[in-house]
Design a protein around this motif. Structure first.
Motif, mmCIF file in Angstrom:
data_model
loop_
_atom_site.group_PDB
_atom_site.id
_atom_site.type_symbol
_atom_site.label_atom_id
_atom_site.label_comp_id
_atom_site.label_asym_id
_atom_site.label_seq_id
_atom_site.Cartn_x
_atom_site.Cartn_y
_atom_site.Cartn_z
ATOM 1 N N UNK A 272 38.826 46.449 43.288
ATOM 2 C CA UNK A 272 38.431 47.174 44.509
ATOM 3 C C UNK A 272 37.305 46.480 45.247
ATOM 4 N N UNK A 273 36.980 45.275 44.825
ATOM 5 C CA UNK A 273 36.075 44.392 45.557
ATOM 6 C C UNK A 273 36.939 43.291 46.164
ATOM 7 N N UNK A 274 37.034 43.279 47.484
ATOM 8 C CA UNK A 274 37.974 42.375 48.154
ATOM 9 C C UNK A 274 37.717 40.918 47.797
ATOM 10 N N UNK A 275 36.447 40.521 47.685
ATOM 11 C CA UNK A 275 36.125 39.125 47.394
ATOM 12 C C UNK A 275 36.582 38.739 45.996
ATOM 13 N N UNK A 276 36.371 39.633 45.042
ATOM 14 C CA UNK A 276 36.783 39.347 43.665
ATOM 15 C C UNK A 276 38.294 39.455 43.527
ATOM 16 N N UNK A 277 38.891 40.446 44.198
ATOM 17 C CA UNK A 277 40.343 40.653 44.099
ATOM 18 C C UNK A 277 41.118 39.424 44.549
ATOM 19 N N UNK A 278 40.568 38.689 45.499
ATOM 20 C CA UNK A 278 41.267 37.511 46.014
ATOM 21 C C UNK A 278 41.372 36.402 44.978
ATOM 22 N N UNK A 279 40.600 36.519 43.875
ATOM 23 C CA UNK A 279 40.658 35.496 42.812
ATOM 24 C C UNK A 279 41.141 36.087 41.498
ATOM 25 N N UNK A 280 41.651 37.298 41.533
ATOM 26 C CA UNK A 280 42.015 38.003 40.302
ATOM 27 C C UNK A 280 43.500 37.844 39.985
ATOM 28 N N UNK A 281 43.928 38.515 38.897
ATOM 29 C CA UNK A 281 45.347 38.523 38.536
ATOM 30 C C UNK A 281 46.188 39.169 39.632
ATOM 31 N N UNK A 282 45.605 40.119 40.353
ATOM 32 C CA UNK A 282 46.330 40.756 41.452
ATOM 33 C C UNK A 282 46.678 39.742 42.534
ATOM 34 N N UNK A 283 45.777 38.789 42.800
ATOM 35 C CA UNK A 283 46.058 37.757 43.794
ATOM 36 C C UNK A 283 47.186 36.843 43.332
ATOM 37 N N UNK A 284 47.220 36.530 42.032
ATOM 38 C CA UNK A 284 48.309 35.717 41.498
ATOM 39 C C UNK A 284 49.649 36.419 41.686
ATOM 40 N N UNK A 285 49.675 37.718 41.428
ATOM 41 C CA UNK A 285 50.915 38.470 41.602
ATOM 42 C C UNK A 285 51.290 38.594 43.067
ATOM 43 N N UNK A 286 50.306 38.690 43.938
ATOM 44 C CA UNK A 286 50.589 38.758 45.370
ATOM 45 C C UNK A 286 51.258 37.467 45.838
ATOM 46 N N UNK A 287 50.785 36.332 45.347
ATOM 47 C CA UNK A 287 51.403 35.051 45.699
ATOM 48 C C UNK A 287 52.815 34.937 45.133
ATOM 49 N N UNK A 288 53.026 35.552 43.973
ATOM 50 C CA UNK A 288 54.322 35.443 43.298
ATOM 51 C C UNK A 288 55.362 36.380 43.895
ATOM 52 N N UNK A 289 54.956 37.574 44.261
ATOM 53 C CA UNK A 289 55.914 38.616 44.645
ATOM 54 C C UNK A 289 55.866 38.995 46.114
ATOM 55 N N UNK A 290 54.859 38.528 46.842
ATOM 56 C CA UNK A 290 54.650 38.902 48.236
ATOM 57 C C UNK A 290 54.227 40.365 48.384
ATOM 58 N N UNK A 291 53.987 41.028 47.281
ATOM 59 C CA UNK A 291 53.419 42.379 47.332
ATOM 60 C C UNK A 291 51.904 42.226 47.420
ATOM 61 N N UNK A 292 51.242 42.843 48.408
ATOM 62 C CA UNK A 292 49.802 42.651 48.585
ATOM 63 C C UNK A 292 49.005 42.955 47.322
ATOM 64 N N UNK A 293 47.911 42.234 47.153
ATOM 65 C CA UNK A 293 47.075 42.415 45.963
ATOM 66 C C UNK A 293 46.541 43.839 45.866
ATOM 67 N N UNK A 294 46.274 44.482 46.999
ATOM 68 C CA UNK A 294 45.740 45.843 46.967
ATOM 69 C C UNK A 294 46.758 46.811 46.376
#
Length: 245
Positions: free
Chosen positions: A182-204
């Protein structure tokens, strides 16, 4: 409050859990709790490792750092689903660990088995997957401490240690989700960001999904843990015995 199985809310367990959570929250930044925070990071990375093995991959190394960060280096089989499972394994793994500790400690009263299992887990992870001296030293050193606690502490002290580890793990799992997802700066480097790149589903979206699953799992575990089962054999009622006669 009584469940369908007859279990009742145990207010002594509730008071202990609230006390432990309060102590952990109030002294969150105390250096005394640093080993527990690194321990939960190891749970997070173990979640990635277990997910990797379950999908048919292999784990190369796990690294822990003194700044409470960590990484799991693994080889994954081809396929999107395998990567989704592994990337999701970290945050959900720490939540599963927290839920399991709550149940083992509060509901099932496993006492020394909890510390013994944690000792074996850390020793195996450190010896097999520890990727650097710090990781190996932390895992093996903590395993020795937990093993000694399991063997030599009196029952009451073991209960206190178990209760606090269980409560702190659950608390850290929730705080970890809040700080990382829930911290946008950290989320952009987290596992959620990896999944967003993989699936096109936003990290949020991944952040929302993981948070709901983790908090729901911990909530269910806490509910079961705080309800005591009836003890002893349940004697049939007088009317029942009369009918049998």
């Amino acid at each position: 409050m009584r469940t369908a199985s007859g279990a009742q809310l145990d207010f002594s367990r509730l008071a202990l859990l609230v006390l432990m959570l309060g102590v952990g929250w109030y002294f969150w930044d105390s250096p005394v709790f640093w080993p527990l925070k690194v321990l939960v990071v190891m749970m997070h990375e173990s979640g990635h490792a277990i997910a990797t093995l379950l999908v048919g991959g292999s784990v190369d190394k796990i690294h822990l750092a003194a700044n409470e960060s960590g990484s799991c280096l693994s080889r994954l089989p081809p396929g999107v689903l395998a990567k989704v499972a592994v990337y999701s394994g970290g945050y959900l793994g720490s939540a599963v660990a927290g839920a399991g500790l709550l149940l083992a400690t509060f509901r099932f009263r496993l006492r020394r088995w909890v510390l013994g299992a944690a000792c074996v887990w850390l020793a195996v992870m450190g010896l097999v997957y520890g990727g650097d001296l710090f990781t190996k030293a932390f895992c093996l050193g903590t395993a020795v401490v937990l093993g000694l606690c399991a063997k030599y502490l009196p029952d009451g002290a073991v209960d206190v240690v178990n209760l606090f580890i269980a409560a702190f793990t659950a608390l850290y799992a929730v705080v970890d989700l809040k700080d990382d997802l829930w911290n946008a700066a950290v989320r952009s480097r987290s596992d959620a960001a990896l999944l967003a790149d993989l699936t096109w589903v936003p990290a949020i979206v991944w952040a929302v999904l993981w948070t709901l699953l983790a908090v729901g799992l911990l909530g269910v575990a806490a509910y079961w843990s705080l309800h005591a089962k009836p003890r002893g054999l349940q004697m049939p009622s007088v009317s029942t015995r009369a009918r049998r006669v």
